[in-house]
Design a protein around this motif. Structure first.
Motif, short mmCIF file in Angstrom:
data_model
loop_
_atom_site.label_atom_id
_atom_site.label_comp_id
_atom_site.label_asym_id
_atom_site.label_seq_id
_atom_site.Cartn_x
_atom_site.Cartn_y
_atom_site.Cartn_z
N GLN A 1 0.82 -1.19 0.00
CA GLN A 1 0.00 0.00 0.00
C GLN A 1 0.87 1.26 0.00
OE1 GLN A 1 -2.40 -0.58 3.49
NE2 GLN A 1 -4.10 -1.38 2.31
N PRO A 2 0.35 2.35 -0.55
CA PRO A 2 1.14 3.58 -0.59
C PRO A 2 1.20 4.26 0.78
CG PRO A 2 -1.05 3.98 -1.44
CD PRO A 2 -0.95 2.49 -1.22
N SER A 3 2.28 4.98 0.98
CA SER A 3 2.34 5.85 2.17
C SER A 3 1.55 7.11 1.85
CB SER A 3 3.79 6.19 2.50
OG SER A 3 4.43 6.80 1.38
N ILE A 4 0.86 7.64 2.86
CA ILE A 4 -0.02 8.79 2.65
C ILE A 4 0.32 9.88 3.65
CG2 ILE A 4 -2.42 9.60 2.62
CD1 ILE A 4 -3.26 6.74 1.93
N LEU A 5 0.52 11.08 3.14
CA LEU A 5 0.82 12.25 3.97
C LEU A 5 -0.33 13.23 3.85
CD1 LEU A 5 3.03 13.67 5.71
CD2 LEU A 5 3.81 14.76 3.59
N ILE A 6 -0.95 13.55 4.97
CA ILE A 6 -2.07 14.49 5.00
C ILE A 6 -1.60 15.77 5.67
CG2 ILE A 6 -4.41 14.91 5.87
CD1 ILE A 6 -4.77 11.84 5.86
N VAL A 7 -1.69 16.86 4.96
CA VAL A 7 -1.25 18.15 5.49
C VAL A 7 -2.48 18.90 5.99
CG1 VAL A 7 0.03 20.27 5.02
CG2 VAL A 7 0.60 18.16 3.78
N GLY A 8 -2.55 19.07 7.31
CA GLY A 8 -3.69 19.73 7.92
C GLY A 8 -4.50 18.79 8.79
N GLY A 9 -4.63 19.14 10.06
CA GLY A 9 -5.34 18.28 11.01
C GLY A 9 -6.68 18.81 11.44
N GLY A 10 -7.38 19.50 10.54
CA GLY A 10 -8.73 19.96 10.83
C GLY A 10 -9.76 18.88 10.55
N ARG A 55 -9.80 1.76 6.44
CA ARG A 55 -9.89 1.03 5.17
C ARG A 55 -8.62 0.23 4.90
NH1 ARG A 55 -12.88 5.52 1.22
NH2 ARG A 55 -14.76 5.72 2.50
N GLY A 56 -7.78 0.16 5.91
CA GLY A 56 -6.62 -0.72 5.82
C GLY A 56 -5.31 -0.05 5.47
N TYR A 57 -5.29 1.25 5.30
CA TYR A 57 -4.03 1.93 5.00
C TYR A 57 -3.24 2.09 6.29
CZ TYR A 57 -5.92 2.92 0.39
OH TYR A 57 -6.44 2.78 -0.88
N ALA A 58 -2.06 1.50 6.32
CA ALA A 58 -1.30 1.42 7.57
C ALA A 58 -0.26 2.52 7.73
CB ALA A 58 -0.61 0.06 7.67
N ASP A 59 0.07 3.22 6.64
CA ASP A 59 1.12 4.23 6.70
C ASP A 59 0.53 5.60 6.38
OD1 ASP A 59 3.44 5.67 6.73
OD2 ASP A 59 4.45 4.56 5.14
N VAL A 60 -0.17 6.16 7.38
CA VAL A 60 -0.84 7.45 7.23
C VAL A 60 -0.28 8.42 8.26
CG1 VAL A 60 -3.04 8.69 7.25
CG2 VAL A 60 -2.94 6.31 6.43
N THR A 61 0.14 9.59 7.79
CA THR A 61 0.71 10.61 8.68
C THR A 61 -0.02 11.93 8.48
OG1 THR A 61 2.90 9.58 8.60
CG2 THR A 61 2.80 11.87 9.34
N VAL A 62 -0.34 12.59 9.58
CA VAL A 62 -0.98 13.91 9.55
C VAL A 62 0.02 14.94 10.05
CG1 VAL A 62 -2.84 15.36 10.44
CG2 VAL A 62 -3.28 12.96 9.87
N LEU A 63 0.21 16.00 9.27
CA LEU A 63 1.06 17.11 9.69
C LEU A 63 0.18 18.30 10.07
CD1 LEU A 63 3.84 17.19 6.92
CD2 LEU A 63 3.84 15.91 9.07
N ASP A 64 0.47 18.92 11.19
CA ASP A 64 -0.21 20.15 11.57
C ASP A 64 0.68 20.92 12.52
OD1 ASP A 64 -3.40 21.12 11.42
OD2 ASP A 64 -2.23 22.01 13.03
N ARG A 65 0.57 22.23 12.45
CA ARG A 65 1.39 23.07 13.33
C ARG A 65 1.06 22.83 14.79
NH1 ARG A 65 1.54 29.58 13.21
NH2 ARG A 65 -0.61 29.24 12.55
N PHE A 66 -0.20 22.44 15.07
CA PHE A 66 -0.65 22.23 16.44
C PHE A 66 -1.09 20.79 16.65
CE2 PHE A 66 -1.58 26.71 15.47
CZ PHE A 66 -0.81 27.32 16.45
N ALA A 67 -0.95 20.32 17.88
CA ALA A 67 -1.46 19.00 18.23
C ALA A 67 -2.99 19.04 18.20
CB ALA A 67 -0.96 18.60 19.62
N ALA A 68 -3.59 17.88 18.05
CA ALA A 68 -5.05 17.80 17.98
C ALA A 68 -5.69 18.21 19.31
CB ALA A 68 -5.47 16.39 17.61
#
Length: 267
Positions: free
Chosen positions: A3-12, A25-38
């Motif tokens: 599976q592809p690695s996925i980078l999500i910019v923005g944690g809104g 849905r089974g994607y195991a390599d998902v990263t969220v970038l945001d200036r602030f913690a959730a």
């Protein structure tokens, strides 16, 4: 096939929802970038409250609103117990009566019970706490609408995403400053404020009003904003107004969401 690695910019709301659903849905390599913690302070969803409704002139929005309402009300959902069913008075004057008419017709088409025009006399009779004259107001009553503590909802969403394997990166390491491309012009990641390159097979921008700082989007995106004031009610005021619905005047900039006793009220 890996599976592809996925980078999500923005944690809104959009970024967190995307991460949550991809992880389920089974994607195991998902990263969220945001200036602030959730929940991110930059996110429009990080707020004391947001109105939940389905009264939109746009049929697609109405459909999405109805789907969302079912989730908010579901006692087994991630967001259980967050929905406050206060009802909603939508008010218009000269410029926005057509909008209200379209919202009413949408409610009738969807066979939503209780959506109706409400006279000023009827409004004040139902809620005697209202003492103003309401000159020129046209009121539409939506009994199924309500509000949710949206910052708490976003935190629940992000926490559930992380529990399912999504990685969150915040601070300067999560503050995207530049999109990175390969020699063929394909996006391969982003550069963050600490100088770190975050690379991925798929990069998804969920950056809202900040999108134009990363890509040339001035012809597609216009950032808009509203001024918001917050008032702390006295205990006596909380008791007096606790049963009032949401009131939204589309032309005079008046919107009231009365929160549970002892907490704050947004206007």
């Amino acid at each position: 096939m890996s599976q592809p690695s996925i980078l999500i910019v923005g944690g809104g709301a959009f970024g967190t929802s995307t991460a949550y659903h991809l992880s389920h849905r089974g994607y195991a390599d998902v990263t969220v970038l945001d200036r602030f913690a959730a929940p991110s302070k930059d996110a429009a969803a990080t707020d004391l409250n947001k109105i939940v409704r389905y009264d939109y002139p746009n049929p697609l929005y109405t459909k999405l609103g109805l789907e969302a309402m079912r989730v908010w009300k579901d006692p087994n959902s991630l967001f259980r117990d967050l929905f406050r069913p206060t009802g909603w008075i939508m008010s218009a004057h000269e410029m926005t009566r057509d909008f209200l008419k379209a919202a009413y017709e949408s409610g009738v088409k969807e066979k939503r019970k209780g959506v109706k025009w409400m006279s000023i006399a009827e409004t004040k009779s139902k809620w005697p706490e209202f003492t103003g004259s309401f000159d020129g107001w046209t009121n539409l009553w939506s009994p199924e609408a309500g509000w949710v503590p949206s910052g708490e909802a976003l935190l629940r969403f992000a926490t559930a995403a992380q529990a399912n394997g999504v990685k969150y990166v915040s601070g300067n390491a999560g503050f995207a400053k530049k999109i990175l491309y390969n020699d063929e012009g394909a996006c391969i990641g982003v550069l963050t404020a600490n100088g770190q390159a975050h690379l991925a097979d798929i990069v998804i921008l969920c950056t809202g009003a900040n999108t134009a700082t990363l890509i040339d989007a001035k012809d597609e995106i216009v950032a808009r904003s509203h001024c918001v004031g917050i008032m702390q009610l006295t205990p006596d005021e909380v008791e007096k107004y606790k049963n009032l619905p949401i009131v939204d005047d589309f032309e005079q900039g008046t919107s009231s969401k009365f929160i549970s006793p002892g907490s704050q009220t947004k206007h």
